[in-house]
Design an enzyme around this catalytic site. Sequence first.
Site, PDB file in Angstrom:
ATOM      1  N   SER A 143     -10.993   1.111   4.845  1.00  7.83           N
ATOM      2  CA  SER A 143     -10.302   0.320   3.774  1.00  7.83           C
ATOM      3  C   SER A 143     -11.626   0.112   3.026  1.00  7.83           C
ATOM      4  O   SER A 143     -12.641  -0.316   3.194  1.00  7.83           O
ATOM      5  CB  SER A 143      -9.435  -0.922   4.112  1.00  7.83           C
ATOM      6  OG  SER A 143      -9.277  -1.840   3.209  1.00  7.83           O
ATOM      7  N   TYR A 156      -9.384  -8.914   8.688  1.00  5.92           N
ATOM      8  CA  TYR A 156      -8.902  -7.512   8.299  1.00  5.92           C
ATOM      9  C   TYR A 156      -9.999  -6.888   7.917  1.00  5.92           C
ATOM     10  O   TYR A 156     -10.423  -5.710   8.367  1.00  5.92           O
ATOM     11  CB  TYR A 156      -7.625  -7.573   7.161  1.00  5.92           C
ATOM     12  CG  TYR A 156      -7.503  -6.182   6.995  1.00  5.92           C
ATOM     13  CD1 TYR A 156      -6.578  -5.169   7.802  1.00  5.92           C
ATOM     14  CD2 TYR A 156      -7.691  -5.391   5.501  1.00  5.92           C
ATOM     15  CE1 TYR A 156      -6.378  -3.892   7.382  1.00  5.92           C
ATOM     16  CE2 TYR A 156      -7.448  -4.356   5.241  1.00  5.92           C
ATOM     17  CZ  TYR A 156      -6.795  -3.775   6.118  1.00  5.92           C
ATOM     18  OH  TYR A 156      -6.340  -1.985   5.588  1.00  5.92           O
TER      19      TYR A 156
END
Length: 269
Positions: A143, A156
Site C-alpha cells: 500500500s 495497517y
Amino acid sequence: MSEATTTGLAVISGASGGLGEPYADQLARRGHDLLLVGRRQDRLDTLAARVAKETGVNAEVLVADLTVESDLRALEERLRTDQRIEVLVNNAGVGGLTPLVKADLAEVTTLLQLNVTALTRLTGAVLGSLVERGTGTIINPSSALAVNLLPSGSAYSGTKSYVLTFTQGLHQEVAGTGVRVQAVMFGAVRTAIWDGSWVPLSSLPEEIVMEPAEAVEAALAGLDAGELVTVPSLPDVADWDAFEAARLKLAENVSRRHAAERFAVAGRG
C-alpha cells in the site's frame, strides 16, 4: 493489455473481494488457470463461473479463512505440492484505518494474521517448489501507506511496510533462481476494504481514488516491465528510484562501531 501465452496455475488469495476479481480476470486473460481462495463460497463460485465462461480457463474454488489454522495449513499444503502453480497473488488482507487507542485489538490481531502471517507462510510454502523448478511469480500487494503514514493507520501501515520490505528482501534471496517477486504499492482503490474504516472512502477526493481493474492492469504492466516495486499511480519512476537511493545511502551509516559524534557519547577510542 495484450494477450499472453503463459500457462500454469495462478493462486489468488482473498479472491472473493477487493482486488481479487480483477486479478482473476486479467490473469485468466493471460492464459492462467485459476485457484480462487476466499471465505465466501457464493462469490467465489460466481467469479469462477464467469471467468471460465469468458476466457475458457479452468477456475477452481477453495473456501478458506486464512485466520483459521486448519484452513491456512490446507492451502500451504496445496502450494507445496501442486507443481502446476506458477503464480501466487497474496491478495488476502484487511484494512484498519483506526487509531490504535480506539481499535478493537482482536481486529488488530486479525489484521496482523492476514496481512503479515498468512502472506509470509503462503509465500514460504510455495517458494521451494518455484525455486526448484526455476520459474514462477509471487505478487504481494502492499500500500502507499507503507510510506505515506497516517495518524489513524499505524497498525495497517506497519503491516504494509512489512510486505514491502519482506518482498525486497525476498527479491535478493531468489536472485538468479528464475523466480520473480513484486510488491505493489496501491493507493486508494475503490474496494470494500474501506467499509467501516475510520477514514471512509467517501471522504477522499475522487481524483485520488483508482478503479480496481485499472489498478491491477497497471500492477501487471509493472510486473511485465520487471519492476520489483510498482506504484500504479506514480507518474515518474525516477521518484521511486530516488527514494530507494536515499534509503541505501542511509543504510551505509545505520550500523557502526561508535555512536555518531553528534551524541557526544563517551567511550570512543
